[in-house]
Scaffold this active site. Structure first.
Site, short mmCIF file in Angstrom:
data_model
loop_
_atom_site.label_atom_id
_atom_site.label_comp_id
_atom_site.label_asym_id
_atom_site.label_seq_id
_atom_site.Cartn_x
_atom_site.Cartn_y
_atom_site.Cartn_z
N ASP A 78 4.58 0.85 -4.26
CA ASP A 78 3.92 0.30 -5.15
C ASP A 78 4.15 -1.25 -5.39
O ASP A 78 5.15 -1.69 -5.07
CB ASP A 78 4.46 1.09 -6.53
CG ASP A 78 3.62 0.78 -7.87
OD1 ASP A 78 3.18 -0.30 -7.98
OD2 ASP A 78 3.87 1.64 -8.65
N GLU A 88 0.86 -1.20 0.03
CA GLU A 88 0.10 -0.04 0.00
C GLU A 88 0.84 1.17 0.07
O GLU A 88 1.84 1.31 0.81
CB GLU A 88 -0.95 -0.03 1.24
CG GLU A 88 -1.72 1.42 1.60
CD GLU A 88 -2.61 1.56 0.40
OE1 GLU A 88 -2.48 2.54 -0.22
OE2 GLU A 88 -3.63 0.94 0.03
N ASP A 127 -17.15 -2.24 -6.39
CA ASP A 127 -18.63 -1.56 -6.12
C ASP A 127 -18.95 -0.91 -7.44
O ASP A 127 -20.03 -0.19 -7.83
CB ASP A 127 -18.89 -0.76 -5.05
CG ASP A 127 -18.31 0.22 -5.14
OD1 ASP A 127 -16.88 0.29 -4.91
OD2 ASP A 127 -18.58 1.50 -4.83
N ASP A 181 -8.88 1.49 -6.48
CA ASP A 181 -8.95 2.81 -7.13
C ASP A 181 -9.87 2.55 -8.42
O ASP A 181 -9.36 2.08 -9.19
CB ASP A 181 -7.87 3.47 -7.41
CG ASP A 181 -8.41 5.10 -7.47
OD1 ASP A 181 -9.29 5.54 -8.24
OD2 ASP A 181 -7.55 6.00 -7.01
N TYR A 202 -14.37 0.89 3.25
CA TYR A 202 -14.76 1.18 1.73
C TYR A 202 -16.15 0.53 1.16
O TYR A 202 -16.67 1.34 0.51
CB TYR A 202 -13.45 0.81 0.51
CG TYR A 202 -12.40 1.35 0.95
CD1 TYR A 202 -12.18 2.83 0.65
CD2 TYR A 202 -11.16 0.99 1.54
CE1 TYR A 202 -10.99 3.72 0.67
CE2 TYR A 202 -10.06 1.54 1.98
CZ TYR A 202 -9.98 2.99 1.57
OH TYR A 202 -8.83 3.84 1.80
#
Length: 254
Positions: free
Chosen positions: A138, A111, A196, A160, A235
């Site tokens: 990364d 992360e 989502d 993302d 999230y």
């Protein structure tokens, strides 16, 4: 590096040898998309970074400390246990949950967002989990140095979405990311994806099989049901509050 600089392309006027292909450290030119840091860390979070992060390192990952890209010694790291990988662990809820539920497994999380790293370190302290390693950077750099066919399970959870069409190439579910992931996964390894965003589902279903995976689904509703060992993350809770439907996709490395 700015978003206007293409991968594998050096800045204009660069006269270094092989500059069109690589950074002076030997690293390939890779755009990084996203934030590295948000609001200022709390004192406790900074203390976690200062006191805990170094001891949880998986080893020499960065090009500056491992220019030869020598593979990590996972057997030494986790004592021969199966190793799992979480790409972009957010606040770390899922990673710590899996580590506590599976003490016979070693888990590495990657992360780049330092605030998320600090949140994870606090959760690790409170949980007392001792089977986690953390790469604060990364995931592509980490996958460079994971031995081939060494990872038994991988997670990509609420990545993302990069919703604008011109940014879809930044998503993790592109061959730039999936091919090195597939390379470090064992044959038969499980790859879980949760999102989502309907268009992210579409791209996942198109791109992941091309990288050497098969989708594991027995019925049309399978991707609407969370895994038995799932823990809902912050999230996901945000997505539910805003009326978006989570999707859960399971793939197997061929």
């Amino acid at each position: 590096m700015s978003d206007d600089t293409k991968p594998n392309q050096a800045p204009s006027g660069d006269s270094r040898p092989n500059a069109v292909d690589k950074h002076q450290s030997g690293a390939p030119w890779r755009n990084f998309y996203g934030r590295l840091k948000g609001k200022q860390l709390k004192d406790s979070q900074q203390r976690y970074i200062d006191e805990d992060l170094a001891s949880l390192s998986p080893g020499a990952v960065g090009w500056d400390v491992n220019p030869d890209r020598t593979p990590l010694d996972l057997k030494k790291m986790f004592g021969g246990r199966d190793v799992w990988l979480e790409v972009g662990f957010g606040g770390g809820e899922h990673l710590v949950h899996q580590a506590k539920s599976n003490p016979d497994v070693g888990i590495i999380g990657a992360e780049p967002y330092i605030n998320g790293v600090a949140m994870l370190l606090g959760k690790i302290r409170r949980a007392g989990a001792d089977n986690i390693k953390v790469h604060p950077g990364d995931a592509r750099d980490l996958m460079d140095v994971l031995p081939e066919q060494s990872i038994s399970r991988a997670f990509l959870l609420y990545p993302d979405p990069w919703p604008k069409a011109r940014h879809h190439r930044r998503r993790f579910v592109t061959q730039e990311h999936l091919e090195p992931l597939a390379k470090c996964l064992k044959p038969g390894a499980i790859f879980r994806v949760a999102t989502d965003i309907p268009d992210y589902v579409r791209q996942t279903m198109e791109e992941v099989p091309q990288a050497g995976f098969e989708w594991l689904a027995e019925g049309p509703d399978d991707w609407c049901v969370a895994w038995d060992d799932w823990i809902s993350t912050r999230y996901e809770q945000k997505a539910l509050r805003e009326g978006r439907t989570p999707h859960y996709m399971t793939f197997r490395r061929l």
